[in-house]
Design a protein around this motif. Structure first.
Motif, PDB file in Angstrom:
ATOM      1  N   VAL A 118       0.858  -1.186   0.000  1.00  0.00           N
ATOM      2  CA  VAL A 118       0.000   0.000   0.000  1.00  0.00           C
ATOM      3  C   VAL A 118       0.892   1.233   0.000  1.00  0.00           C
ATOM      4  CG1 VAL A 118      -1.769   1.287   1.238  1.00  0.00           C
ATOM      5  CG2 VAL A 118      -1.819  -1.214   1.255  1.00  0.00           C
ATOM      6  N   THR A 119       0.642   2.143  -0.913  1.00  0.00           N
ATOM      7  CA  THR A 119       1.495   3.326  -1.026  1.00  0.00           C
ATOM      8  C   THR A 119       1.176   4.341   0.069  1.00  0.00           C
ATOM      9  OG1 THR A 119      -0.029   4.542  -2.470  1.00  0.00           O
ATOM     10  CG2 THR A 119       1.533   3.024  -3.528  1.00  0.00           C
ATOM     11  N   LYS A 120       2.128   5.219   0.311  1.00  0.00           N
ATOM     12  CA  LYS A 120       1.925   6.273   1.303  1.00  0.00           C
ATOM     13  C   LYS A 120       0.804   7.214   0.873  1.00  0.00           C
ATOM     14  CE  LYS A 120       6.810   6.175   2.648  1.00  0.00           C
ATOM     15  NZ  LYS A 120       8.090   6.931   2.644  1.00  0.00           N
ATOM     16  N   ASP A 121       0.728   7.493  -0.422  1.00  0.00           N
ATOM     17  CA  ASP A 121      -0.325   8.388  -0.917  1.00  0.00           C
ATOM     18  C   ASP A 121      -1.708   7.814  -0.632  1.00  0.00           C
ATOM     19  OD1 ASP A 121       1.464  10.248  -1.819  1.00  0.00           O
ATOM     20  OD2 ASP A 121       1.490   9.516  -3.890  1.00  0.00           O
ATOM     21  N   ASP A 122      -1.857   6.502  -0.822  1.00  0.00           N
ATOM     22  CA  ASP A 122      -3.150   5.866  -0.541  1.00  0.00           C
ATOM     23  C   ASP A 122      -3.501   5.986   0.940  1.00  0.00           C
ATOM     24  OD1 ASP A 122      -3.577   5.163  -3.141  1.00  0.00           O
ATOM     25  OD2 ASP A 122      -2.810   3.117  -2.938  1.00  0.00           O
ATOM     26  N   LEU A 123      -2.522   5.761   1.794  1.00  0.00           N
ATOM     27  CA  LEU A 123      -2.778   5.820   3.234  1.00  0.00           C
ATOM     28  C   LEU A 123      -3.074   7.243   3.698  1.00  0.00           C
ATOM     29  CD1 LEU A 123      -0.148   3.294   4.645  1.00  0.00           C
ATOM     30  CD2 LEU A 123      -2.607   2.968   4.347  1.00  0.00           C
ATOM     31  N   LEU A 124      -2.456   8.229   3.062  1.00  0.00           N
ATOM     32  CA  LEU A 124      -2.747   9.626   3.407  1.00  0.00           C
ATOM     33  C   LEU A 124      -4.195   9.971   3.072  1.00  0.00           C
ATOM     34  CD1 LEU A 124       0.537  11.388   2.215  1.00  0.00           C
ATOM     35  CD2 LEU A 124      -0.293  11.245   4.571  1.00  0.00           C
ATOM     36  N   LYS A 125      -4.688   9.450   1.954  1.00  0.00           N
ATOM     37  CA  LYS A 125      -6.080   9.707   1.571  1.00  0.00           C
ATOM     38  C   LYS A 125      -7.045   8.960   2.487  1.00  0.00           C
ATOM     39  CE  LYS A 125      -4.886  10.327  -3.317  1.00  0.00           C
ATOM     40  NZ  LYS A 125      -5.000   9.738  -4.680  1.00  0.00           N
ATOM     41  N   VAL A 126      -6.686   7.739   2.850  1.00  0.00           N
ATOM     42  CA  VAL A 126      -7.559   6.919   3.695  1.00  0.00           C
ATOM     43  C   VAL A 126      -7.586   7.438   5.127  1.00  0.00           C
ATOM     44  CG1 VAL A 126      -7.808   4.636   4.752  1.00  0.00           C
ATOM     45  CG2 VAL A 126      -7.329   4.837   2.307  1.00  0.00           C
ATOM     46  N   GLY A 127      -6.425   7.784   5.649  1.00  0.00           N
ATOM     47  CA  GLY A 127      -6.330   8.187   7.051  1.00  0.00           C
ATOM     48  C   GLY A 127      -6.928   9.539   7.356  1.00  0.00           C
ATOM     49  N   TRP A 128      -6.931  10.434   6.365  1.00  0.00           N
ATOM     50  CA  TRP A 128      -7.460  11.786   6.571  1.00  0.00           C
ATOM     51  C   TRP A 128      -8.318  12.157   5.363  1.00  0.00           C
ATOM     52  CZ3 TRP A 128      -2.612  10.042   7.629  1.00  0.00           C
ATOM     53  CH2 TRP A 128      -2.202  10.090   8.970  1.00  0.00           C
ATOM     54  N   PRO A 129      -9.514  11.579   5.254  1.00  0.00           N
ATOM     55  CA  PRO A 129     -10.334  11.748   4.053  1.00  0.00           C
ATOM     56  C   PRO A 129     -10.845  13.160   3.833  1.00  0.00           C
ATOM     57  CG  PRO A 129     -11.572  10.625   5.781  1.00  0.00           C
ATOM     58  CD  PRO A 129     -10.156  10.709   6.260  1.00  0.00           C
ATOM     59  N   ASP A 130     -10.880  13.971   4.887  1.00  0.00           N
ATOM     60  CA  ASP A 130     -11.476  15.299   4.753  1.00  0.00           C
ATOM     61  C   ASP A 130     -10.466  16.434   4.844  1.00  0.00           C
ATOM     62  OD1 ASP A 130     -10.867  14.826   7.337  1.00  0.00           O
ATOM     63  OD2 ASP A 130     -12.763  15.507   8.186  1.00  0.00           O
ATOM     64  N   ARG A 131      -9.184  16.111   4.824  1.00  0.00           N
ATOM     65  CA  ARG A 131      -8.184  17.178   4.872  1.00  0.00           C
ATOM     66  C   ARG A 131      -6.864  16.684   4.302  1.00  0.00           C
ATOM     67  NH1 ARG A 131      -5.932  17.427  10.972  1.00  0.00           N
ATOM     68  NH2 ARG A 131      -6.559  15.370  11.694  1.00  0.00           N
ATOM     69  N   ILE A 132      -5.970  17.619   4.033  1.00  0.00           N
ATOM     70  CA  ILE A 132      -4.662  17.297   3.466  1.00  0.00           C
ATOM     71  C   ILE A 132      -3.611  17.393   4.568  1.00  0.00           C
ATOM     72  CG2 ILE A 132      -2.919  17.986   1.791  1.00  0.00           C
ATOM     73  CD1 ILE A 132      -5.155  19.126   0.065  1.00  0.00           C
ATOM     74  N   VAL A 133      -2.836  16.325   4.739  1.00  0.00           N
ATOM     75  CA  VAL A 133      -1.774  16.312   5.738  1.00  0.00           C
ATOM     76  C   VAL A 133      -0.477  15.862   5.067  1.00  0.00           C
ATOM     77  CG1 VAL A 133      -3.374  15.821   7.627  1.00  0.00           C
ATOM     78  CG2 VAL A 133      -2.266  13.931   6.437  1.00  0.00           C
ATOM     79  N   THR A 134       0.620  16.039   5.761  1.00  0.00           N
ATOM     80  CA  THR A 134       1.922  15.649   5.220  1.00  0.00           C
ATOM     81  C   THR A 134       2.263  14.219   5.631  1.00  0.00           C
ATOM     82  OG1 THR A 134       3.130  16.448   7.161  1.00  0.00           O
ATOM     83  CG2 THR A 134       2.672  18.047   5.408  1.00  0.00           C
TER      84      THR A 134
END
Length: 421
Positions: free
Chosen positions: A50-66
């Protein structure tokens, strides 16, 4: 017999996705929402990296984080999963992402889990009692009972439509979401069975659930403008054991008449905001009105206000004073899932109701918990969920949802007009 699925890892830690918890024979640990999302996604996609980009979208679906936020969650999960060596459960794949290691799926008997949970609660209660007793002897018991809230809470927010009704569910975990959705569907099904059709129409409905109560707010909207019609907004706070009573009230489209109660003095003629609320508990159905008197300060987005609350007397149905309080409000437009986050700093509290010490009804516990926190200046956060001209929907984590009827000088009327969080 009702079973639920749990995932058992090689570290002997089990993950119950439906409850958002990690369990060992000795303890149960609640995961925050980002941890739940990411761990569940890794399990669902265990056969592939699982890519980091996918996990960033899954973990914070309503905001953008680093990526720093992702690293922090992965690190926290490793600790909570009892990894002795890095990669025992969550394997890092350089320049790719992460992949979950082998695990087994098991069915757990809910009745057995409930029995174990009861024992665990008894043990926890004993430990907490000892802590409170010790801290009281040391003169610092207040910190344990009313710790300050350092950051706004992150909620799980979902939307749905039933007929032409728009519904928003606000919770802190997936289990609460499922409970609210099931109860909502049951309400509409019961209404159709009773009347042969859906009589609740053109409503904007908000549901919030905590561990201790349900809170519901709704209004009828004008289809063209999608704005709440005057005098159609209502909010209820309901004890879990009185949900059926609320269901009957909502299905039958029952309304409780609202009276306006105002204090008039030489300097203040009308409150700048009014809140109408109803409570359903063992004490019956009680109405509560709160008048807000707001004063600007010399700081931007900071306001001082006082509040006077009244409740209906069960015997006479007349309103009597419940409490008086003073607080400072800071409008935080950034870092919020909602239109705005309101940082509340308590200043003073005074009971006007005489028999509070003997009454534990939901309507009294609301102010009772607040009164105790005032002595320790325990900061809390409220949230502006929806707003239109002179009407805002506010969510308090411990108080629930309520509509704020605002005069033109209320600073909240300057917030953007929005419908959804």
């Amino acid at each position: 017999m009702s079973n639920i699925e749990q995932i058992r890892f090689r570290t002997k830690v089990c993950f119950i996705a439906s409850q958002g918890v990690l369990k060992t024979p000795e303890s149960t640990l609640k995961l925050n929402l980002s941890e739940q999302y990411i761990l569940s996604y890794l399990i669902e996609n265990h056969s592939t990296p699982v890519t980091k980009d996918d996990l960033l979208k899954v973990g914070w679906p309503d905001r953008i984080v680093t990526e720093a936020s992702l690293f922090q969650v992965i690190r926290a999960l490793r600790v909570k999963l009892n990894e002795k060596t890095k990669g025992d459960v969550i394997e890092t794949l350089p320049r790719v992402g992460y992949q979950i290691r082998e695990f087994t799926r098991e069915d757990v008997d809910l009745s057995e889990q409930k029995s174990n949970s009861t024992i665990s609660k008894i043990n926890k209660k004993t430990i907490i009692s000892a802590i409170i007793l010790t801290s009281t002897l040391l003169g610092s018991g207040a910190w344990y009972m009313y710790p300050p809230q350092t950051e706004p809470t992150h909620f799980l927010i979902e939307h749905d439509n039933i007929g032409n009704n728009n519904i928003t569910f606000i919770t802190q975990n997936l289990e609460q979401q499922l409970d609210l959705r099931n109860k909502t569907k049951e309400i509409f099904l019961q209404q159709i069975n009773k009347y042969g059709k859906m009589t609740i129409t053109n409503q904007r409905i908000y549901f919030y659930k905590s561990d201790d109560f349900y809170s519901i707010a709704w209004c009828q909207v004008t289809p063209k403008t999608n704005q709440c019609k005057p005098m159609t907004d209502f909010s209820y706070k309901v004890s879990p054991d009185k949900w059926t009573k609320f269901t009957h009230l909502f299905i039958d489209n029952t309304r409780i008449f609202r009276e306006k109660v105002s204090l008039i003095s030489d300097s203040v003629y009308e409150p700048l905001s009014i809140v109408y609320r109803s409570y359903i508990s063992n004490y019956g159905i009680i109405s509560k009105i709160s008048n807000f008197y707001i004063s600007p300060t010399d700081k931007k987005n900071v306001f001082d206000y006082s509040k006077v609350s009244f409740i209906t007397n069960k015997k006479t149905s007349h309103y009597q004073a419940l409490s008086l309080s003073a607080e400072s409000l800071t409008i935080m437009n950034k870092k919020s899932q909602f239109i705005s986050t309101l940082k509340i700093t308590p200043k003073a509290f005074h009971w006007a109701y005489q028999d509070i010490s003997k009454n534990k009804a939901l309507i009294f516990l609301d102010d009772d918990n607040k009164s105790k926190s005032y002595g320790y200046n325990a900061i809390r956060y409220d949230y502006v969920v929806a707003a239109q001209k002179k009407l805002q929907l506010i969510l308090g984590e411990s108080t629930g949802l309520y509509w704020l009827h605002s005069g033109k000088n209320n600073p909240l009327t300057l917030l953007p007009t929005k419908i959804h969080p």
